[in-house]
Write a protein that holds these residues in place. Structure first.
Motif, PDB file in Angstrom:
ATOM      1  N   LEU A  80      44.061 -98.263   2.976  1.00 33.46           N
ATOM      2  CA  LEU A  80      42.817 -98.131   2.218  1.00 33.46           C
ATOM      3  C   LEU A  80      41.833 -97.204   2.926  1.00 33.46           C
ATOM      4  O   LEU A  80      40.822 -96.815   2.336  1.00 33.46           O
ATOM      5  CB  LEU A  80      42.169 -99.498   2.014  1.00 33.46           C
ATOM      6  CG  LEU A  80      42.723-100.345   0.878  1.00 33.46           C
ATOM      7  CD1 LEU A  80      42.158-101.741   0.927  1.00 33.46           C
ATOM      8  CD2 LEU A  80      42.405 -99.692  -0.454  1.00 33.46           C
ATOM      9  N   PHE A 111      31.052-101.725   5.173  1.00 36.98           N
ATOM     10  CA  PHE A 111      30.200-100.701   4.576  1.00 36.98           C
ATOM     11  C   PHE A 111      28.743-100.944   4.944  1.00 36.98           C
ATOM     12  O   PHE A 111      27.939-101.354   4.108  1.00 36.98           O
ATOM     13  CB  PHE A 111      30.376-100.697   3.049  1.00 36.98           C
ATOM     14  CG  PHE A 111      31.773-100.394   2.627  1.00 36.98           C
ATOM     15  CD1 PHE A 111      32.213 -99.083   2.533  1.00 36.98           C
ATOM     16  CD2 PHE A 111      32.666-101.418   2.344  1.00 36.98           C
ATOM     17  CE1 PHE A 111      33.521 -98.791   2.149  1.00 36.98           C
ATOM     18  CE2 PHE A 111      33.974-101.134   1.961  1.00 36.98           C
ATOM     19  CZ  PHE A 111      34.407 -99.821   1.862  1.00 36.98           C
TER      20      PHE A 111
ATOM     21  N   LEU B 196      31.538-105.550  -6.012  1.00 36.46           N
ATOM     22  CA  LEU B 196      31.029-104.262  -5.560  1.00 36.46           C
ATOM     23  C   LEU B 196      31.746-103.762  -4.319  1.00 36.46           C
ATOM     24  O   LEU B 196      32.053-102.573  -4.200  1.00 36.46           O
ATOM     25  CB  LEU B 196      29.535-104.369  -5.314  1.00 36.46           C
ATOM     26  CG  LEU B 196      28.761-104.987  -6.491  1.00 36.46           C
ATOM     27  CD1 LEU B 196      27.282-104.889  -6.240  1.00 36.46           C
ATOM     28  CD2 LEU B 196      29.126-104.319  -7.793  1.00 36.46           C
ATOM     29  N   ALA B 197      32.036-104.672  -3.402  1.00 32.09           N
ATOM     30  CA  ALA B 197      32.712-104.249  -2.176  1.00 32.09           C
ATOM     31  C   ALA B 197      34.095-103.693  -2.527  1.00 32.09           C
ATOM     32  O   ALA B 197      34.573-102.732  -1.916  1.00 32.09           O
ATOM     33  CB  ALA B 197      32.828-105.419  -1.217  1.00 32.09           C
ATOM     34  N   LEU B 198      34.699-104.293  -3.516  1.00 33.10           N
ATOM     35  CA  LEU B 198      35.994-103.828  -3.991  1.00 33.10           C
ATOM     36  C   LEU B 198      35.913-102.392  -4.502  1.00 33.10           C
ATOM     37  O   LEU B 198      36.770-101.560  -4.212  1.00 33.10           O
ATOM     38  CB  LEU B 198      36.425-104.784  -5.099  1.00 33.10           C
ATOM     39  CG  LEU B 198      37.840-104.825  -5.572  1.00 33.10           C
ATOM     40  CD1 LEU B 198      38.252-106.281  -5.791  1.00 33.10           C
ATOM     41  CD2 LEU B 198      37.943-104.073  -6.874  1.00 33.10           C
ATOM     42  N   GLU B 199      34.855-102.094  -5.224  1.00 30.85           N
ATOM     43  CA  GLU B 199      34.659-100.730  -5.725  1.00 30.85           C
ATOM     44  C   GLU B 199      34.521 -99.745  -4.568  1.00 30.85           C
ATOM     45  O   GLU B 199      35.090 -98.652  -4.593  1.00 30.85           O
ATOM     46  CB  GLU B 199      33.399-100.649  -6.597  1.00 30.85           C
ATOM     47  CG  GLU B 199      33.429-101.490  -7.853  1.00 30.85           C
ATOM     48  CD  GLU B 199      34.464-101.003  -8.851  1.00 30.85           C
ATOM     49  OE1 GLU B 199      34.746 -99.789  -8.887  1.00 30.85           O
ATOM     50  OE2 GLU B 199      35.007-101.848  -9.592  1.00 30.85           O
ATOM     51  N   LEU B 200      33.778-100.153  -3.562  1.00 23.10           N
ATOM     52  CA  LEU B 200      33.598 -99.272  -2.404  1.00 23.10           C
ATOM     53  C   LEU B 200      34.926 -99.023  -1.703  1.00 23.10           C
ATOM     54  O   LEU B 200      35.209 -97.909  -1.244  1.00 23.10           O
ATOM     55  CB  LEU B 200      32.598 -99.886  -1.420  1.00 23.10           C
ATOM     56  CG  LEU B 200      31.152 -99.939  -1.888  1.00 23.10           C
ATOM     57  CD1 LEU B 200      30.281-100.646  -0.866  1.00 23.10           C
ATOM     58  CD2 LEU B 200      30.618 -98.536  -2.155  1.00 23.10           C
ATOM     59  N   GLN B 201      35.766-100.042  -1.651  1.00 26.85           N
ATOM     60  CA  GLN B 201      37.053 -99.870  -0.992  1.00 26.85           C
ATOM     61  C   GLN B 201      37.978 -98.949  -1.775  1.00 26.85           C
ATOM     62  O   GLN B 201      38.743 -98.181  -1.191  1.00 26.85           O
ATOM     63  CB  GLN B 201      37.705-101.239  -0.753  1.00 26.85           C
ATOM     64  CG  GLN B 201      37.016-101.973   0.378  1.00 26.85           C
ATOM     65  CD  GLN B 201      37.429-103.419   0.481  1.00 26.85           C
ATOM     66  OE1 GLN B 201      38.202-103.920  -0.319  1.00 26.85           O
ATOM     67  NE2 GLN B 201      36.899-104.106   1.479  1.00 26.85           N
ATOM     68  N   ILE B 202      37.890 -99.033  -3.082  1.00 26.51           N
ATOM     69  CA  ILE B 202      38.692 -98.122  -3.903  1.00 26.51           C
ATOM     70  C   ILE B 202      38.235 -96.687  -3.640  1.00 26.51           C
ATOM     71  O   ILE B 202      39.043 -95.775  -3.467  1.00 26.51           O
ATOM     72  CB  ILE B 202      38.589 -98.480  -5.400  1.00 26.51           C
ATOM     73  CG1 ILE B 202      39.214 -99.851  -5.656  1.00 26.51           C
ATOM     74  CG2 ILE B 202      39.254 -97.412  -6.253  1.00 26.51           C
ATOM     75  CD1 ILE B 202      39.003-100.379  -7.057  1.00 26.51           C
ATOM     76  N   LEU B 203      36.918 -96.494  -3.583  1.00 24.49           N
ATOM     77  CA  LEU B 203      36.379 -95.170  -3.274  1.00 24.49           C
ATOM     78  C   LEU B 203      36.871 -94.708  -1.915  1.00 24.49           C
ATOM     79  O   LEU B 203      37.272 -93.558  -1.737  1.00 24.49           O
ATOM     80  CB  LEU B 203      34.847 -95.208  -3.265  1.00 24.49           C
ATOM     81  CG  LEU B 203      34.173 -95.181  -4.625  1.00 24.49           C
ATOM     82  CD1 LEU B 203      32.677 -95.345  -4.467  1.00 24.49           C
ATOM     83  CD2 LEU B 203      34.483 -93.874  -5.344  1.00 24.49           C
ATOM     84  N   SER B 204      36.850 -95.643  -0.973  1.00 23.11           N
ATOM     85  CA  SER B 204      37.287 -95.324   0.382  1.00 23.11           C
ATOM     86  C   SER B 204      38.726 -94.831   0.390  1.00 23.11           C
ATOM     87  O   SER B 204      39.078 -93.877   1.093  1.00 23.11           O
ATOM     88  CB  SER B 204      37.140 -96.577   1.247  1.00 23.11           C
ATOM     89  OG  SER B 204      37.517 -96.323   2.559  1.00 23.11           O
ATOM     90  N   PHE B 205      39.556 -95.466  -0.422  1.00 22.32           N
ATOM     91  CA  PHE B 205      40.952 -95.044  -0.506  1.00 22.32           C
ATOM     92  C   PHE B 205      41.067 -93.594  -0.982  1.00 22.32           C
ATOM     93  O   PHE B 205      41.709 -92.765  -0.349  1.00 22.32           O
ATOM     94  CB  PHE B 205      41.737 -95.950  -1.458  1.00 22.32           C
ATOM     95  CG  PHE B 205      43.134 -95.460  -1.707  1.00 22.32           C
ATOM     96  CD1 PHE B 205      44.171 -95.846  -0.867  1.00 22.32           C
ATOM     97  CD2 PHE B 205      43.415 -94.588  -2.751  1.00 22.32           C
ATOM     98  CE1 PHE B 205      45.455 -95.381  -1.079  1.00 22.32           C
ATOM     99  CE2 PHE B 205      44.692 -94.111  -2.957  1.00 22.32           C
ATOM    100  CZ  PHE B 205      45.723 -94.508  -2.118  1.00 22.32           C
TER     101      PHE B 205
END
Ligand SMILES: NC(=O)c1ccc[n+]([C@@H]2O[C@H](COP(=O)([O-])OP(=O)(O)OC[C@H]3O[C@@H](n4cnc5c(N)ncnc54)[C@H](O)[C@@H]3O)[C@@H](O)[C@H]2O)c1
Ligand SMILES: NC(=O)c1ccc[n+]([C@@H]2O[C@H](COP(=O)([O-])OP(=O)(O)OC[C@H]3O[C@@H](n4cnc5c(N)ncnc54)[C@H](O)[C@@H]3O)[C@@H](O)[C@H]2O)c1
Lengths: 220, 220
Positions: A80, A111, B196-205
């Motif tokens: 990730l 984050f 929201l944290a999940l969204e940030l992690q997807i972005l991170s990927f």
DNA sequence: CCGAGCTTGTGCACAAAGTCACAAGCATGT
DNA sequence: ACATGCTTGTGACTTTGTGCACAAGCTCGG
């Protein structure tokens, strides 16, 4: 390094953070191994799907045993790209921006809040969470000082595109947009949106067409 | 009434609210008709997809002309079941709950805030937005008085399932969950989650695997 | 060393979603 | 009346995602 680097499907990428969250919980509970069956139960999905998803990361399971939680956790973070913390800059110190800034869950999950910026002179200088609101003119410098950074848009819809452009110009490579408006970014920038009213409307749809939509999960 | 009632795919349902938002904007600008091409541009999707999506609602376009904005708006509201306002009850008067309660965008889009409830005695009685925080014991009565209601979970993750059960018991038929935890509900209840944290992690990927992911849209 | 009992990893068949391309059909001007 | 130009609605095809079923493979007990 690994040699096999196959492309991970979008649907899988969207589920990985969920697995990550669960793995962290398991690790906290000192649980050493976990089966795809159990992971599936905790994530609310099919076990075969879990195995297929994890197989894109590599062959990290042990047949007859399951997955080593710590090792899988390490590999998942690697995949990730959350091995190092990625700071977040929030644009807009309104209701939502302040709630986000006060939210500990972001730092906890890698984050940390780097800064909050706002165009409103009256808000610049006020404190939200651990930081002081900075003017828009500081944006480029803040981004440069913290790279790589994720930008969060928490401004009214009509200025969302403008803010996105400023974020891109400042050097942000990923944006999370909470404003109910379409924003366009260059193809090398990642963009996701979260629209709460939209979620409510989807719920409204499934509510008025009362048959199990895609929204509901199993009831234990 | 209509007679043809074909099942609308989930992917289409998820896009309808976006079209709805755009149609409202167009109507405000006194634009009478819109083509699928233009709608697609505003929604950031393919024009053929727009036409196929709209065709599930019925045959409301006029060939050679496009869609009548007002008429399509009416039909879309009908399809989404947002013809009457649907009140929202927020559980949890923390950072997020207060931001949601102060958010005008919900009422504007047909989801007026009916109440905020919290388990913390210290928060009961305080004001958020236009309402006063109520104790959990009032939940059932509040739901009964406003039905149908959408429940919003804005509590910490560990109590999310408990709160969901209370909401279901109170008679809520749809739930939006902001807590980072899996919650199970009976199959006749609609459930969606926003993490929201999940969204940030997807972005991170997608950020660390720098090739156009599914996240980015076209750049004009 | 071997067999029993699990659990992974994946081939395959099917379902869902997305895209293309074009006939059908309306409006307008001549 | 009819040709022209535009836009819809949809059939056919491609791509992506899902779920089953089972062989491969690990562990452990005897
Ligand atoms: N509050 C919520 O719970 C909530 C929920 C869902 C969606 N949203 C969306 O999130 C966004 C923000 O909501 P909010 O309630 O915080 O609004 P808000 O009005 O409270 O805050 C908006 C902030 O953005 C700032 N701003 C305005 N123009 C700016 C610009 N050009 N550059 C930088 N900053 C600028 C304003 O000064 C203000 O501080 C909106 O688009 C809203 O639709 C909010
Ligand atoms: N604040 C944010 O911006 C943000 C962002 C993303 C996700 N979230 C998630 O939203 C949830 C709420 O976040 P927050 O920052 O508002 O937290 P918070 O701690 O500020 O608020 C939680 C509230 O829930 C109440 N509560 C606790 N147990 C309850 C129960 N059993 N019944 C009813 N109410 C109860 C508490 O009294 C408190 O008021 C969390 O799950 C968090 O992970 C918050």
């Amino acid at each position: 390094m690994d040699g096999h680097a196959r492309r991970i499907p979008d649907a899988t990428v969207a589920r990985l953070p969920e697995y990550l969250r669960i793995l962290i919980e398991l690790a906290e509970q000192r649980i050493g191994t976990v089966s795809s069956e159990r992971l599936a139960e905790l994530a609310g999905v099919n076990a075969a799907k879990v195995r297929k998803d994890l197989s894109y990361l590599g062959t990290y399971g042990t047949r007859g045993v399951g997955y080593d939680v710590d090792y899988l956790l390490f590999q998942m973070r690697q995949a990730l790209g959350v091995t190092r913390d990625c700071p977040v800059v929030v644009v807009g110190a309104g209701n939502l921006g302040r709630a986000l800034a006060n939210y500990a869950g972001f730092s906890d999950r890698g984050f940390p809040l780097a800064a909050v910026v706002d165009a409103d002179e009256a808000k610049v200088g006020t404190n939200v969470g651990d930081v002081t609101v900075r003017p828009m003119s500081d944006l480029a410098e803040l981004v440069r000082a913290n790279q790589p950074v994720i930008g969060v848009i928490a401004t009214p819809g009509p200025v969302a595109q403008l803010v996105a452009d400023q974020l891109v110009a400042a050097g942000v490579t990923a944006i999370l947009n909470f404003a109910p408006a379409l924003v366009s970014v260059p193809p090398n920038i990642s963009l996701r949106k979260v629209d709460l009213a939209l979620e409510l409307q989807i719920l409204s749809f499934y509510q008025s067409h009362r048959e199990s939509g895609s929204a509901s999960r199993g009831w234990t």
